[in-house]
Design an enzyme around this catalytic site. Structure first.
Site, PDB file in Angstrom:
ATOM      1  N   HIS A 191       7.929  -7.590  -3.902  1.00 38.75           N
ATOM      2  CA  HIS A 191       6.637  -7.887  -4.528  1.00 38.75           C
ATOM      3  C   HIS A 191       6.715  -9.188  -5.331  1.00 38.75           C
ATOM      4  CE1 HIS A 191       4.516  -4.272  -3.327  1.00 38.75           C
ATOM      5  NE2 HIS A 191       5.714  -3.713  -3.330  1.00 38.75           N
TER       6      HIS A 191
ATOM      7  N   LYS B  84     -12.225 -11.975 -16.443  1.00 33.57           N
ATOM      8  CA  LYS B  84     -12.633 -12.189 -17.836  1.00 33.57           C
ATOM      9  C   LYS B  84     -12.007 -13.438 -18.468  1.00 33.57           C
ATOM     10  CE  LYS B  84     -14.748  -9.991 -21.271  1.00 33.57           C
ATOM     11  NZ  LYS B  84     -15.961  -9.202 -21.065  1.00 33.57           N
TER      12      LYS B  84
ATOM     13  N   GLY C 218       0.840  -1.197   0.000  1.00 40.04           N
ATOM     14  CA  GLY C 218       0.000   0.000   0.000  1.00 40.04           C
ATOM     15  C   GLY C 218       0.871   1.241   0.000  1.00 40.04           C
TER      16      GLY C 218
ATOM     17  N   ASP D  56     -19.719 -12.357 -21.536  1.00 43.68           N
ATOM     18  CA  ASP D  56     -20.177 -12.447 -20.139  1.00 43.68           C
ATOM     19  C   ASP D  56     -21.661 -12.808 -20.075  1.00 43.68           C
ATOM     20  OD1 ASP D  56     -17.693 -11.390 -19.878  1.00 43.68           O
ATOM     21  OD2 ASP D  56     -18.361  -9.380 -19.364  1.00 43.68           O
TER      22      ASP D  56
ATOM     23  N   CYS E 173       5.146  -6.330   1.616  1.00 44.84           N
ATOM     24  CA  CYS E 173       5.584  -4.934   1.711  1.00 44.84           C
ATOM     25  C   CYS E 173       4.877  -4.227   2.877  1.00 44.84           C
ATOM     26  CB  CYS E 173       5.367  -4.238   0.371  1.00 44.84           C
ATOM     27  SG  CYS E 173       6.270  -2.693   0.230  1.00 44.84           S
ATOM     28  N   TYR E 174       3.928  -3.318   2.609  1.00 40.02           N
ATOM     29  CA  TYR E 174       3.215  -2.656   3.715  1.00 40.02           C
ATOM     30  C   TYR E 174       2.589  -3.697   4.637  1.00 40.02           C
ATOM     31  CZ  TYR E 174      -0.110   0.265   6.249  1.00 40.02           C
ATOM     32  OH  TYR E 174      -0.812   0.896   7.246  1.00 40.02           O
TER      33      TYR E 174
END
Ligand code: XMP
Length: 519
Positions: free
Chosen positions: A176, A375, A62, A234, A89-90
């Protein structure tokens, strides 16, 4: 209006989002392992988490620092739920701080490729090399371990690049793992979900289509369902799943809102004959266009369109009193983009017409079998249940249609101009490059008029933008480097053949910071 929110499958990973740029990437990486996950805002309570009984929790990164007064935290009881947690990370820094460790600003921010060394044998890094290149992007650092934690990896600048509390199954990584630059990151995430948390890989096209059909049957039982059909993958997948579940209790409605692409209505009618499902086509263009008259604000357009869709469905169902459910092809990104990860309304990006745009007093119950799908997962389900490839891979077309590709007020004249320009873009791209290479390609009619010259006369007409994007799930996009000859041909044809346009540009914007549609 109540949207169903039952967990669709047993093994679940919850991703708690602290407003991270990469939270959705984490979700993609977990789904790619055929493991089901959901993104939740950091305001989720321990009780709400328990109610969904996840197998694991991932805390995203974040933009904040844990030292800021209002930086996002999580319900303290979550730490003691006895569920494996991975902080990224955060998320790692927050875990360290809340468990009594020391987090301080690093001497300098660190961005980009960094080498780390694994310093202790552990489950998270199992099967990976000892020296690994990963992607860092942080300001703060964990400088002191909380009690019960041990360091798993370090880098030149960071003494604690990863840690664990083995007993409590709490893990932290400063880098990350979800980005593709950390090439082995997906293996680390898989170690966490499968080895540490014991998640089963049950989220496969075959199992999820069966599950979706089962869930529809259970939910809808003998009631009648109305499916809003747009012709895109969809809604077609939604309709076919429901048809498999409840047969002829399904009725499909295709609304021509007057904001369709050229010949679209006919094309959808023809294609749908394949499925043997009842289809009603309603021409509601006058209603939509009159309500949109004078409206220029994109959000207002979306809300009006969402509401008008529902009203038309309600009118239709008055003749069919027995219809209880409305089915829509809402996808997971629509759901995520319609809520703010920080719990407030401020960062809602667009009200997707089929989520936030629904009126509060709507009479239907909703059935949205694709509500948890990305998707690319829908396309796989489509193939699995026998939808022809050309339909499964059709380029997405947004529910609000050309309304969000005409900047400013919508008029019949602008609609005509855009339909003609858009047809040229589609035909030229389809005849020159492989459709699979691009995710969407279309024309946008801007509200800007510019001066041109035609013959010997001055013109003052619209600027048209050509938009083509590559993407995996519509949540991020890039623009393809189309051949110049193709761009030249499209632009030349548009300016010569479409009355009302005298200038063309090619949109070279990525998402983020832009979005795919212009409104
Ligand atoms: P954006 O513009 O948000 O678009 O980057 C991401 C993807 O979503 C489609 N889109 C919509 N689809 N109703 C839909 O059914 C909507 O209101 C809507 N808005 C955008 C867009 O075409 C792209 O594929």
């Amino acid at each position: 209006m109540k949207i169903q929110d039952k967990k669709p499958i047993d093994d679940l990973v919850i991703i708690i989002d602290f407003g991270a740029q990469y939270a959705r990437l984490i979700a993609r990486r977990i789904r790619e392992q055929n493991i089901y996950c959901e993104i939740k805002p950091h305001t989720i309570s321990a009780k709400e988490i328990t109610a969904r009984s996840p197998k694991a929790i991932i805390l995203s990164g974040g933009p904040d620092s844990v030292h800021e007064k209002n930086s996002p935290k999580i319900d303290k009881d979550i730490w003691s739920l006895n569920i494996p947690i991975l902080g990224i990370c955060y998320g790692m820094q927050l875990m360290a701080q809340e468990m009594g460790g020391i987090v301080e600003p690093g001497e300098k921010s660190e961005y980009g490729s960094t080498q780390i060394n694994v310093t202790k044998e552990n489950k998270l890094f199992e099967g990976l090399q000892e020296d690994l290149v990963c992607w860092m992007s942080h300001k703060d650092l964990v400088k002191g371990l909380p009690e019960g934690f041990e360091t798993l990896a370090r880098s030149k600048n960071i003494p604690i690049a990863s840690f664990e509390n083995k007993e409590k199954k709490l893990y932290g990584i400063q880098f990350h793992a979800e980005v593709t630059h950390t090439v082995w990151g997906k293996d680390l995430l898989e170690n966490f979900t499968s080895e540490v948390a014991g998640c089963k890989k049950t989220w496969t096209p075959e199992s999820v289509s069966k599950m979706a059909i089962r869930n529809i049957k259970k939910e809808v039982q003998d009631e009648k369902v109305l499916c809003a059909l747009s012709g895109g993958v969809d809604s077609v997948t939604t309709a076919v799943l429901i048809h498999k579940a409840i047969g002829d209790n399904l009725t499909c409605v295709f609304i021509d809102h007057g904001l369709l692409r050229k010949n679209e209505r006919q094309e959808v009618e023809n294609a749908f004959k394949f499925f043997n499902i009842e289809l009603n086509v309603i021409d509601a263009s006058e209603l939509f266009l009159s309500k949109l008259k004078g409206i220029t604000n994109p959000e207002e357009k979306r809300k009006i369109i969402g509401e008008s869709f529902i009203r038309v469905f309600e009118d239709f169902s008055k003749e069919r009193q027995d219809i209880k459910y409305l089915a829509q092809g809402t996808l997971y990104p629509d759901v995520i983009e319609s809520f703010d990860p920080k719990g407030g309304p401020s960062s809602t990006i667009k009200t997707h017409h089929n989520v936030g745009g629904l009126p509060e007093d709507m009479k239907f119950k909703l059935v949205e079998p694709l509500r948890y799908f990305f998707k690319d997962e829908v396309r796989k389900v489509a193939i699995e249940i026998g939808i022809p490839e050309e339909m499964a891979y059709r380029q997405p077309f947004p529910g609000p249609g050309l309304a969000i590709r005409i900047i400013g007020e919508i008029t019949n004249e602008k609609l005509r101009i855009l339909q003609e320009a858009d047809e040229i873009v589609r035909k030229e791209i389809e005849s020159t490059i492989l459709e699979e290479e691009v995710w969407q390609y279309f024309a946008v009619l801007t509200d800007l008029k510019t001066v041109g010259v035609m013959g010997d006369g001055r013109t003052y007409e619209h600027l048209c933008a050509i938009r083509a994007v590559t993407s995996v799930d519509g949540m991020t996009c890039d623009f393809p480097e189309l051949p110049w000859s193709l761009i030249r041909k499209m632009s030349s044809r548009i300016m010569n053949e479409v009355n009302g346009i005298n200038r063309c540009v090619y949109d070279v914007s990525t998402k983020p910071p832009s979005t795919i549609e212009w409104e």
